[in-house]
Write an enzyme that holds these catalytic residues in place. Structure first.
Site, PDB file in Angstrom:
ATOM      1  N   TYR A   1      44.881  49.532  60.250  1.00  7.52           N
ATOM      2  CA  TYR A   1      44.981  48.759  58.998  1.00  7.52           C
ATOM      3  C   TYR A   1      45.186  47.268  59.318  1.00  7.52           C
ATOM      4  O   TYR A   1      44.597  46.392  58.689  1.00  7.52           O
ATOM      5  CB  TYR A   1      46.136  49.290  58.136  1.00  7.52           C
TER       6      TYR A   1
ATOM      7  N   GLY B   1      49.740  41.505  53.211  1.00  9.41           N
ATOM      8  CA  GLY B   1      50.282  42.515  52.308  1.00  9.41           C
ATOM      9  C   GLY B   1      50.662  43.801  53.025  1.00  9.41           C
ATOM     10  O   GLY B   1      50.186  44.100  54.119  1.00  9.41           O
TER      11      GLY B   1
ATOM     12  N   GLN C   1      51.327  33.535  47.536  1.00  8.10           N
ATOM     13  CA  GLN C   1      49.890  33.837  47.367  1.00  8.10           C
ATOM     14  C   GLN C   1      49.700  34.839  46.240  1.00  8.10           C
ATOM     15  O   GLN C   1      50.314  35.907  46.243  1.00  8.10           O
ATOM     16  CB  GLN C   1      49.322  34.394  48.684  1.00  8.10           C
TER      17      GLN C   1
ATOM     18  N   TYR D   1      47.219  37.346  43.906  1.00  9.28           N
ATOM     19  CA  TYR D   1      45.969  38.065  43.628  1.00  9.28           C
ATOM     20  C   TYR D   1      45.924  38.144  42.119  1.00  9.28           C
ATOM     21  O   TYR D   1      46.356  39.149  41.545  1.00  9.28           O
ATOM     22  CB  TYR D   1      46.054  39.484  44.187  1.00  9.28           C
TER      23      TYR D   1
ATOM     24  N   ARG E   1      36.527  49.048  53.618  1.00 10.00           N
ATOM     25  CA  ARG E   1      37.177  49.180  54.929  1.00 10.00           C
ATOM     26  C   ARG E   1      37.032  50.608  55.431  1.00 10.00           C
ATOM     27  O   ARG E   1      37.907  51.459  55.240  1.00 10.00           O
ATOM     28  CB  ARG E   1      38.636  48.748  54.847  1.00 10.00           C
TER      29      ARG E   1
ATOM     30  N   HIS F   1      39.331  35.953  54.824  1.00 14.59           N
ATOM     31  CA  HIS F   1      40.313  37.030  54.732  1.00 14.59           C
ATOM     32  C   HIS F   1      40.432  37.775  56.065  1.00 14.59           C
ATOM     33  O   HIS F   1      40.665  38.986  56.105  1.00 14.59           O
ATOM     34  CB  HIS F   1      39.922  38.003  53.612  1.00 14.59           C
TER      35      HIS F   1
ATOM     36  N   GLY G   1      41.033  34.432  63.119  1.00 15.61           N
ATOM     37  CA  GLY G   1      40.720  34.480  64.543  1.00 15.61           C
ATOM     38  C   GLY G   1      41.545  33.570  65.427  1.00 15.61           C
ATOM     39  O   GLY G   1      41.286  33.489  66.628  1.00 15.61           O
TER      40      GLY G   1
ATOM     41  N   GLY H   1      47.284  35.635  60.551  1.00 16.54           N
ATOM     42  CA  GLY H   1      47.705  36.849  59.860  1.00 16.54           C
ATOM     43  C   GLY H   1      48.189  37.900  60.837  1.00 16.54           C
ATOM     44  O   GLY H   1      49.374  38.220  60.921  1.00 16.54           O
ATOM     45  N   ARG H   2      47.266  38.398  61.639  1.00  9.18           N
ATOM     46  CA  ARG H   2      47.595  39.531  62.516  1.00  9.18           C
ATOM     47  C   ARG H   2      48.611  39.203  63.616  1.00  9.18           C
ATOM     48  O   ARG H   2      49.498  40.033  63.886  1.00  9.18           O
ATOM     49  CB  ARG H   2      46.306  40.099  63.127  1.00  9.18           C
TER      50      ARG H   2
HETATM   51  C1  FMN Z   1      47.362  43.375  57.385  1.00  8.62           C
HETATM   52  C2  FMN Z   1      46.808  42.199  56.640  1.00  8.62           C
HETATM   53  C3  FMN Z   1      47.144  42.051  55.303  1.00  8.62           C
HETATM   54  C4  FMN Z   1      46.644  40.958  54.585  1.00  8.62           C
HETATM   55  N1  FMN Z   1      47.031  40.775  53.291  1.00  8.62           N
HETATM   56  C5  FMN Z   1      46.623  39.679  52.624  1.00  8.62           C
HETATM   57  C6  FMN Z   1      47.135  39.415  51.334  1.00  8.62           C
HETATM   58  O1  FMN Z   1      47.952  40.130  50.806  1.00  8.62           O
HETATM   59  N2  FMN Z   1      46.667  38.307  50.703  1.00  8.62           N
HETATM   60  C7  FMN Z   1      45.749  37.459  51.271  1.00  8.62           C
HETATM   61  O2  FMN Z   1      45.346  36.461  50.650  1.00  8.62           O
HETATM   62  N3  FMN Z   1      45.285  37.681  52.515  1.00  8.62           N
HETATM   63  C8  FMN Z   1      45.712  38.754  53.203  1.00  8.62           C
HETATM   64  N4  FMN Z   1      45.284  38.957  54.477  1.00  8.62           N
HETATM   65  C9  FMN Z   1      44.418  37.958  55.111  1.00  8.62           C
HETATM   66  C10 FMN Z   1      45.269  36.885  55.807  1.00  8.62           C
HETATM   67  O3  FMN Z   1      45.974  36.123  54.875  1.00  8.62           O
HETATM   68  C11 FMN Z   1      44.406  35.941  56.649  1.00  8.62           C
HETATM   69  O4  FMN Z   1      43.391  35.408  55.842  1.00  8.62           O
HETATM   70  C12 FMN Z   1      43.810  36.620  57.874  1.00  8.62           C
HETATM   71  O5  FMN Z   1      44.671  37.580  58.403  1.00  8.62           O
HETATM   72  C13 FMN Z   1      43.514  35.575  58.935  1.00  8.62           C
HETATM   73  O6  FMN Z   1      42.914  36.164  60.041  1.00  8.62           O
HETATM   74  P1  FMN Z   1      43.704  36.574  61.379  1.00  8.62           P
HETATM   75  O7  FMN Z   1      44.390  37.856  61.075  1.00  8.62           O
HETATM   76  O8  FMN Z   1      42.611  36.697  62.376  1.00  8.62           O
HETATM   77  O9  FMN Z   1      44.672  35.460  61.691  1.00  8.62           O
HETATM   78  C14 FMN Z   1      45.776  40.028  55.208  1.00  8.62           C
HETATM   79  C15 FMN Z   1      45.450  40.194  56.556  1.00  8.62           C
HETATM   80  C16 FMN Z   1      45.974  41.260  57.271  1.00  8.62           C
HETATM   81  C17 FMN Z   1      45.626  41.393  58.733  1.00  8.62           C
END
Ligand code: FMN
Length: 409
Positions: A37, A92, A139, A141, A176, A290, A323, A344-345
């Protein structure tokens, strides 16, 4: 001067040297479906991969013999000085990675003095997160329903949250397939496959699953609406994404007229959208796909960045996510004009591996890489990182003029 030493003894997890090491360790700790996930993208994961590989298409042309003994990565945004141009993107359902994960992210960003965006799909009440990190951004939605939006903005005002980040790339749920293959769904269902996955990761089962159930019950979408939301196991009428596909530029205009705080749009990839958002009067925008989790085959955010920046007046900062795994990625994005980047990750991997110290270590690794690379590029500060330091690797400079011996010879 900041230090390039990322192995200071006070750092826990100092045997993990790079973000990639945290990903490998997180994979061991988390049940397969939870890890996937986090890691995964959509469909063939073309965009997920492009977000990484795009950084490799561009290399640096470093300068030498610059006095870089006094250097800083401090960045100023809206009158505030942040310690580094890296922030934590909204993520999230982080409650399945660690109990209270959102709170850990809020605390560590407050301590590190870097930006933090609360996810609209997070599991710890935003009021508590705002107390832990008073500079938290939120943030949303948002559905195309202004009454619902008003309820959320009232809640944000009451919690003293001043910055809304509106995600615009999530009008419908993404495809997904990796999650479906792993029987990982939201609303979450405890299928035999998921159960097996959990029991074969006993540390996670005890430290995260059991601890969460005992301490706070089934995680909820506590921040998606004006009031407490449903449990992550619960179906809601029309699904929790209901109405998002109606949200439009007219709603953004309306929100701009209503919301007196800062307004940021996240998910800008097309220069025409950048222009529209700037005309509406947003305070900033995040170039983002995203993290490759929405439209597969979208170009990388790094590739989208220059054309977005070209449409936006210099007074509106442009941020990027997608990335970022190395300090060099951060500096490449800044060289193209990004003010800050988000991840994010990486910090979720940090949380999985080591809770707050794990998150801290990931942030420290990035900061020390930025510091070292600033020096190696011949830069003292972020504003010295100019596009001139970059070159497309696959397209060598061909304007060689043998009469031009360069400015340093
Ligand atoms: C597990 C996970 C949950 C995410 N949840 C949201 C979210 O709730 N709202 C949102 O705008 N983006 C969400 N994203 C996207 C991140 O905000 C971000 O755009 C993205 O992770 C950036 O890429 P990276 O993981 O390579 O850094 C999520 C990403 C991941 C990996």
């Amino acid at each position: 001067m900041s230090s390039t030493d990322n192995t200071t003894p006070c750092d826990a997890y100092d045997h993990l040297l790079a973000v990639k090491d945290f990903e490998v360790a997180a994979k061991k700790f988390l049940p397969h479906c939870v890890f996937e996930y986090l890691r995964g993208g959509t469909e063939d994961e073309v965009t997920l991969c492009a977000n990484r590989s795009a950084f490799d298409l561009v290399g640096f042309r470093p300068r030498g013999l610059c006095d870089v003994s006094e250097r800083t990565q401090v960045v100023e945004l809206w009158g505030k000085q942040y310690a580094s141009p890296i922030g934590i993107a909204p993520t999230g359902v982080a409650g399945i990675v660690r109990h209270d994960c959102d709170a850990m992210l809020a605390q560590e960003t407050a301590q590190a003095n870097v930006p933090f965006i609360i996810s609209g799909a997070s599991n710890v009440p935003l009021e508590r997160l705002a107390r832990l990190n008073p500079d938290s951004w939120y943030q949303g939605y948002f559905p195309g329903d202004r009454e619902q939006i008003s309820k959320i903005t009232q809640r944000l005002t009451a919690a003293s949250i001043n910055t809304i980040v509106l995600t615009i790339d999530t009008c419908v749920g993404a495809n997904r397939e990796n999650n479906m293959r792993n029987h990982f769904t939201i609303p979450f269902k405890l299928s035999p496959r998921v159960l097996f996955d959990g029991v074969t990761h006993p540390t996670w089962l005890i430290q995260v699953f059991a601890r969460t159930l005992i301490k706070s019950g089934v995680p909820r979408f506590v921040n998606m609406y004006g009031e407490n939301g449903p449990m992550i196991t619960e179906s809601t009428p029309g699904g929790f994404r209901a109405g998002r596909d109606r949200l439009s530029w007219e709603d953004l205009k309306w929100l701009r007229s209503q919301w007196k705080g800062r307004l940021v749009v996240k998910g800008v990839m097309h220069p025409a959208d950048a222009k529209l958002a700037a005309e509406i009067g947003v305070d900033a925008m995040i170039v983002s796909n995203h993290g490759g989790r929405q439209l597969d085959a979208a170009i990388s955010s790094f590739q989208a960045l220059p054309e977005v920046i070209a449409q936006v007046p210099a007074s509106i900062p442009v941020f990027l996510d997608g990335g970022i795994r190395r300090g060099s990625d951060v500096l490449k994005a800044l060289a193209l004009g990004a003010k800050l980047v988000f991840m994010g990750r990486p910090t979720l991997y940090g949380a999985a591996v080591g809770e707050r110290p794990g998150i801290r270590r990931v942030l420290n690794i990035l900061m020390s890489e930025i510091d070292r690379n600033l020096a190696l590029l011949g830069c003292r500060q972020l504003s010295d990182v100019s596009p001139d330091l970059l070159q497309y690797i696959s397209a060598p400079r061909i304007n060689i003029d043998i009469n031009n011996k360069g400015d340093n010879r």
